[in-house]
Write a protein that holds these residues in place. Structure first.
Motif, PDB file in Angstrom:
ATOM      1  N   TRP A  77      10.837 -12.178  -1.776  1.00 19.35           N
ATOM      2  CA  TRP A  77      11.012 -10.952  -1.367  1.00 19.35           C
ATOM      3  C   TRP A  77      12.503 -10.696  -0.753  1.00 19.35           C
ATOM      4  N   ASP A  78      12.968 -11.723   0.219  1.00 18.31           N
ATOM      5  CA  ASP A  78      14.153 -11.299   0.605  1.00 18.31           C
ATOM      6  C   ASP A  78      15.173 -11.259  -0.292  1.00 18.31           C
ATOM      7  N   ILE A  79      15.329 -11.974  -1.700  1.00 19.08           N
ATOM      8  CA  ILE A  79      16.195 -11.721  -2.673  1.00 19.08           C
ATOM      9  C   ILE A  79      15.980 -10.459  -3.152  1.00 19.08           C
ATOM     10  N   ALA A 137       5.850  -2.641  -1.845  1.00 15.19           N
ATOM     11  CA  ALA A 137       5.566  -3.903  -2.065  1.00 15.19           C
ATOM     12  C   ALA A 137       4.623  -4.384  -0.801  1.00 15.19           C
ATOM     13  N   VAL A 138       4.458  -3.753   0.188  1.00 17.36           N
ATOM     14  CA  VAL A 138       3.577  -4.254   1.303  1.00 17.36           C
ATOM     15  C   VAL A 138       2.153  -3.542   0.743  1.00 17.36           C
ATOM     16  N   THR A 197       1.871 -10.526   2.573  1.00 17.66           N
ATOM     17  CA  THR A 197       2.201 -10.909   0.938  1.00 17.66           C
ATOM     18  C   THR A 197       2.791  -9.457   0.393  1.00 17.66           C
ATOM     19  N   MET A 198       3.739  -9.706  -0.344  1.00 20.29           N
ATOM     20  CA  MET A 198       4.457  -8.866  -0.887  1.00 20.29           C
ATOM     21  C   MET A 198       4.223  -8.792  -2.547  1.00 20.29           C
ATOM     22  N   ALA A 199       4.109  -7.679  -3.193  1.00 19.96           N
ATOM     23  CA  ALA A 199       3.773  -7.710  -4.527  1.00 19.96           C
ATOM     24  C   ALA A 199       4.436  -6.754  -5.324  1.00 19.96           C
ATOM     25  N   GLU A 200       4.250  -6.915  -6.736  1.00 18.98           N
ATOM     26  CA  GLU A 200       4.605  -5.836  -7.638  1.00 18.98           C
ATOM     27  C   GLU A 200       3.571  -5.601  -8.528  1.00 18.98           C
ATOM     28  N   ALA A 201       3.316  -4.295  -9.187  1.00 16.16           N
ATOM     29  CA  ALA A 201       2.274  -4.224 -10.042  1.00 16.16           C
ATOM     30  C   ALA A 201       2.687  -3.879 -11.581  1.00 16.16           C
TER      31      ALA A 201
END
Length: 262
Positions: free
Chosen positions: A200-202, A224-225, A245-249
């Motif tokens: 996520w930091d990237i 993302a949250v 946790t961070m995510a993409e769909a």
């Protein structure tokens, strides 16, 4: 280009009597200079950090439709293209990917035979194991469906032995549609939730390279949250997922191939 903290490129097992297979390859076909960052920056960074090759085919700079701040500042078209190119290059570098620009012109993005040939060539050159692109619907931005149609058509043409052009034909790499800005209005279903917490930091650093669209930084952080909350809800307990946790769909246009259901 590989991210500075990435491991050495992972390669497949050696073929009998031959060299090891090349690293896995991801191809991202995107309409505008910032799209690949907002929608798939985490997926790109994860692949790069695994030592995989990621190539971004950026069809336009988003110079007309996604650079309002620069227009209001009195910049010329040439200056705006240069600004967006520099931003996208820095973002791709932060993610660990190579970006190629096709300068096809946005608002509207129109298919041409030359652009089709160029996309077929990049498919055959990169031999992607995975393709990421826009979904087929977006009533707010016609350039996104246009990029989808070109990406999908070039994927088919790159498989055809009789289609002219350099390089070896490709197989049938799975395609993942990344999330549009207005998913509810674009027929998008979050069928695949990708945990991007470790990168996520990237991704955030890459987002901050896109000063021309600074208004989207908070939006895509919040998204993302929310997708991270959905990922944890669907993953079940005791999987060691981070609290934040961070995510993409993503959405899949083709069936998943499997030998067992999991």
């Amino acid at each position: 280009m590989t991210h500075a903290n990435a491991p050495s490129p992972s390669v497949g097992p050696a073929r009998a009597g031959g060299p090891p297979s090349p690293p896995r390859s991801t191809l991202v076909v995107t309409a505008h200079a910032g799209d690949f960052v907002w929608r798939a920056g985490g997926a790109v960074a994860l692949a790069a950090c695994r030592g995989e090759k990621v190539t971004i085919a950026c069809l336009t700079f988003g110079e007309r439709g996604e650079s309002a701040q620069a227009w209001r500042a009195g910049k010329t078209l040439k200056e705006i293209k240069a600004i967006r190119r520099e931003e996208a290059e820095r973002a791709a570098d932060a993610l660990g990917a190579e970006v190629r620009f096709y300068d096809a012109g946005d608002y509207p993005l129109l298919p041409t035979a030359e652009l089709t040939d160029q996309l077929v060539a990049v498919y055959r050159e990169t031999q992607p194991d995975v393709v990421l692109t826009h979904p087929a619907e977006d009533p707010y931005n016609g350039d996104h469906p246009a990029a989808n149609r070109m990406a999908m058509e070039a994927r088919v043409l790159a498989q055809a032995v009789g289609y002219p052009g350099p390089g070896e034909i490709i197989g049938a790499p799975p395609v993942f549609y990344f999330e549009p800005h207005q998913p509810e209005m674009s027929g998008f279903r979050p069928e695949v939730l990708l945990d991007i917490t470790e990168v996520w930091d990237i991704k955030r650093k890459a987002m901050e390279c896109l000063a021309a669209q600074q208004h989207l930084w908070a939006y895509y952080t919040d998204l993302a949250v929310r997708r991270g909350v959905q990922l944890k809800r669907n993953a079940g307990p005791n999987l060691g997922l981070a609290y934040d946790t961070m995510a993409e769909a993503f959405m899949r246009p083709f069936p998943q191939i499997a030998k067992e259901l999991a």
